[in-house]
Design a protein around this motif. Structure first.
Motif, mmCIF file in Angstrom:
data_model
loop_
_atom_site.group_PDB
_atom_site.id
_atom_site.type_symbol
_atom_site.label_atom_id
_atom_site.label_comp_id
_atom_site.label_asym_id
_atom_site.label_seq_id
_atom_site.Cartn_x
_atom_site.Cartn_y
_atom_site.Cartn_z
ATOM 1 N N GLU A 132 0.833 -1.203 0.000
ATOM 2 C CA GLU A 132 0.000 0.000 0.000
ATOM 3 C C GLU A 132 0.870 1.255 0.000
ATOM 4 O O GLU A 132 2.001 1.223 0.482
ATOM 5 C CB GLU A 132 -0.882 0.026 1.257
ATOM 6 C CG GLU A 132 -1.772 -1.193 1.411
ATOM 7 C CD GLU A 132 -2.558 -1.205 2.715
ATOM 8 O OE1 GLU A 132 -2.612 -0.165 3.410
ATOM 9 O OE2 GLU A 132 -3.117 -2.266 3.047
ATOM 10 N N PRO A 133 0.319 2.377 -0.504
ATOM 11 C CA PRO A 133 1.089 3.624 -0.467
ATOM 12 C C PRO A 133 1.330 4.066 0.981
ATOM 13 O O PRO A 133 0.454 3.927 1.832
ATOM 14 C CB PRO A 133 0.212 4.630 -1.207
ATOM 15 C CG PRO A 133 -1.079 3.962 -1.472
ATOM 16 C CD PRO A 133 -0.969 2.523 -1.144
ATOM 17 N N ALA A 134 2.518 4.589 1.229
ATOM 18 C CA ALA A 134 2.853 5.095 2.561
ATOM 19 C C ALA A 134 1.957 6.277 2.898
ATOM 20 O O ALA A 134 1.580 7.065 2.029
ATOM 21 C CB ALA A 134 4.314 5.500 2.610
ATOM 22 N N GLN A 135 1.626 6.359 4.158
ATOM 23 C CA GLN A 135 0.865 7.479 4.704
ATOM 24 C C GLN A 135 1.678 8.091 5.834
ATOM 25 O O GLN A 135 2.795 7.664 6.099
ATOM 26 C CB GLN A 135 -0.488 6.989 5.204
ATOM 27 C CG GLN A 135 -1.362 6.387 4.112
ATOM 28 C CD GLN A 135 -2.710 5.957 4.643
ATOM 29 O OE1 GLN A 135 -3.309 6.643 5.465
ATOM 30 N NE2 GLN A 135 -3.189 4.817 4.182
ATOM 31 N N ALA A 136 1.105 9.053 6.510
ATOM 32 C CA ALA A 136 1.804 9.676 7.636
ATOM 33 C C ALA A 136 2.211 8.599 8.637
ATOM 34 O O ALA A 136 1.439 7.685 8.924
ATOM 35 C CB ALA A 136 0.908 10.705 8.305
ATOM 36 N N PHE A 137 3.420 8.719 9.144
ATOM 37 C CA PHE A 137 3.954 7.788 10.138
ATOM 38 C C PHE A 137 4.119 8.554 11.437
ATOM 39 O O PHE A 137 4.730 9.624 11.463
ATOM 40 C CB PHE A 137 5.299 7.223 9.678
ATOM 41 C CG PHE A 137 5.890 6.235 10.642
ATOM 42 C CD1 PHE A 137 5.576 4.887 10.556
ATOM 43 C CD2 PHE A 137 6.744 6.660 11.655
ATOM 44 C CE1 PHE A 137 6.101 3.970 11.459
ATOM 45 C CE2 PHE A 137 7.283 5.753 12.554
ATOM 46 C CZ PHE A 137 6.957 4.408 12.457
ATOM 47 N N TYR A 138 3.567 7.999 12.510
ATOM 48 C CA TYR A 138 3.634 8.637 13.821
ATOM 49 C C TYR A 138 4.461 7.770 14.764
ATOM 50 O O TYR A 138 4.073 6.631 15.038
ATOM 51 C CB TYR A 138 2.228 8.822 14.405
ATOM 52 C CG TYR A 138 1.339 9.660 13.529
ATOM 53 C CD1 TYR A 138 1.428 11.047 13.543
ATOM 54 C CD2 TYR A 138 0.424 9.065 12.667
ATOM 55 C CE1 TYR A 138 0.617 11.822 12.719
ATOM 56 C CE2 TYR A 138 -0.392 9.834 11.849
ATOM 57 C CZ TYR A 138 -0.290 11.216 11.875
ATOM 58 O OH TYR A 138 -1.088 11.980 11.072
ATOM 59 N N PRO A 139 5.594 8.270 15.245
ATOM 60 C CA PRO A 139 6.389 7.475 16.181
ATOM 61 C C PRO A 139 5.575 7.117 17.422
ATOM 62 O O PRO A 139 4.788 7.928 17.926
ATOM 63 C CB PRO A 139 7.553 8.397 16.546
ATOM 64 C CG PRO A 139 7.675 9.328 15.375
ATOM 65 C CD PRO A 139 6.253 9.544 14.917
ATOM 66 N N ALA A 140 5.782 5.900 17.893
ATOM 67 C CA ALA A 140 5.117 5.449 19.116
ATOM 68 C C ALA A 140 5.782 6.111 20.324
ATOM 69 O O ALA A 140 6.845 6.726 20.221
ATOM 70 C CB ALA A 140 5.206 3.928 19.214
ATOM 71 N N GLU A 141 5.162 5.924 21.452
ATOM 72 C CA GLU A 141 5.664 6.458 22.706
ATOM 73 C C GLU A 141 7.080 5.929 22.978
ATOM 74 O O GLU A 141 7.445 4.844 22.537
ATOM 75 C CB GLU A 141 4.713 6.041 23.843
ATOM 76 C CG GLU A 141 3.310 6.622 23.721
ATOM 77 C CD GLU A 141 2.368 5.896 22.740
ATOM 78 O OE1 GLU A 141 1.188 6.244 22.700
ATOM 79 O OE2 GLU A 141 2.810 4.974 22.009
ATOM 80 N N ASP A 142 7.854 6.709 23.736
ATOM 81 C CA ASP A 142 9.261 6.372 23.993
ATOM 82 C C ASP A 142 9.451 4.969 24.552
ATOM 83 O O ASP A 142 10.418 4.292 24.217
ATOM 84 C CB ASP A 142 9.895 7.385 24.952
ATOM 85 C CG ASP A 142 10.208 8.709 24.274
ATOM 86 O OD1 ASP A 142 10.203 8.761 23.025
ATOM 87 O OD2 ASP A 142 10.457 9.694 24.998
ATOM 88 N N TYR A 143 8.555 4.518 25.426
ATOM 89 C CA TYR A 143 8.759 3.206 26.049
ATOM 90 C C TYR A 143 8.655 2.066 25.044
ATOM 91 O O TYR A 143 9.083 0.945 25.344
ATOM 92 C CB TYR A 143 7.827 2.996 27.243
ATOM 93 C CG TYR A 143 6.358 2.850 26.940
ATOM 94 C CD1 TYR A 143 5.787 1.588 26.752
ATOM 95 C CD2 TYR A 143 5.523 3.966 26.865
ATOM 96 C CE1 TYR A 143 4.431 1.448 26.486
ATOM 97 C CE2 TYR A 143 4.178 3.830 26.597
ATOM 98 C CZ TYR A 143 3.632 2.573 26.415
ATOM 99 O OH TYR A 143 2.286 2.435 26.155
ATOM 100 N N HIS A 144 8.132 2.317 23.839
ATOM 101 C CA HIS A 144 8.077 1.297 22.792
ATOM 102 C C HIS A 144 9.341 1.266 21.932
ATOM 103 O O HIS A 144 9.586 0.296 21.223
ATOM 104 C CB HIS A 144 6.881 1.531 21.871
ATOM 105 C CG HIS A 144 5.572 1.258 22.506
ATOM 106 N ND1 HIS A 144 5.224 0.026 23.012
ATOM 107 C CD2 HIS A 144 4.502 2.068 22.714
ATOM 108 C CE1 HIS A 144 3.999 0.081 23.500
ATOM 109 N NE2 HIS A 144 3.559 1.307 23.341
#
Length: 174
Positions: A132-144
């Motif tokens: 699939e085409p890439a969409q916005a990527f949101y980094p997970a919380e620091d503990y992940h």
């Protein structure tokens, strides 16, 4: 220095970092969320199944050292490409296997690799991983982030207990 990005979803993002993180040419591997309709989702929101996001990793790499093709081949060996409804113990849309492409070249590479895997006879069931085409990527919380380093005992128990390690050993001899 040239850098490119690759985004892969293959179940729990904790288990998707280490295989890439340890390869030459990898600049960073970030756990996060993509493919949904809610900006900046939290882990709890994604887990609720209401945001449309999938847990994924965003890999920044030097294509002069490691190619996108090589990354796709590593990706296949971390997942069950015949399971569209999650990966191992992780079930639901937020754990579905997806290769997200950010260029026509990445799409072509991923599609050709998927076809080769399907034709290889390695799996009796169809390869259902979507491209699939890439969409916005949101980094997970620091503990992940870098979970396998921060919590090696938990990571190892989870990777084995979820069935991922056994599947990889059985199907990829790794």
């Amino acid at each position: 220095m040239t850098e490119e990005k690759a985004i892969f979803a293959g179940g729990c993002f904790w288990c998707m970092v280490k295989p890439f993180d340890q390869m030459p040419g990898i600049k960073s591997v970030v756990s996060g969320y993509t493919g949904g309709h809610v900006p900046n989702p939290t882990y709890e929101e994604v887990g609720s199944g209401t945001t449309g996001h999938t847990e994924a990793v965003e890999i920044t790499f030097d294509p002069m050292v490691i190619s996108y093709q090589q990354l796709v081949e590593i990706y296949w060996q971390q997942t069950d490409p015949t399971d569209a409804f999650g990966q191992f113990a992780d079930r639901g849309d937020s754990y579905r296997p997806v290769i997200f492409y950010s260029s026509p070249e990445q799409k072509e590479t991923a599609e050709a690799s998927k076809e080769r895997l399907q034709n290889s006879g390695r799996f009796k069931d169809p390869i259902v991983t979507t491209i699939e085409p890439a969409q916005a990527f949101y980094p997970a919380e620091d503990y992940h982030q870098d979970f396998y380093r921060k919590n090696p005992d938990h990571y190892n128990a989870y990777s084995e207990g979820s069935g991922r390690k056994g599947f990889i050993r059985q199907h990829w001899n790794a």
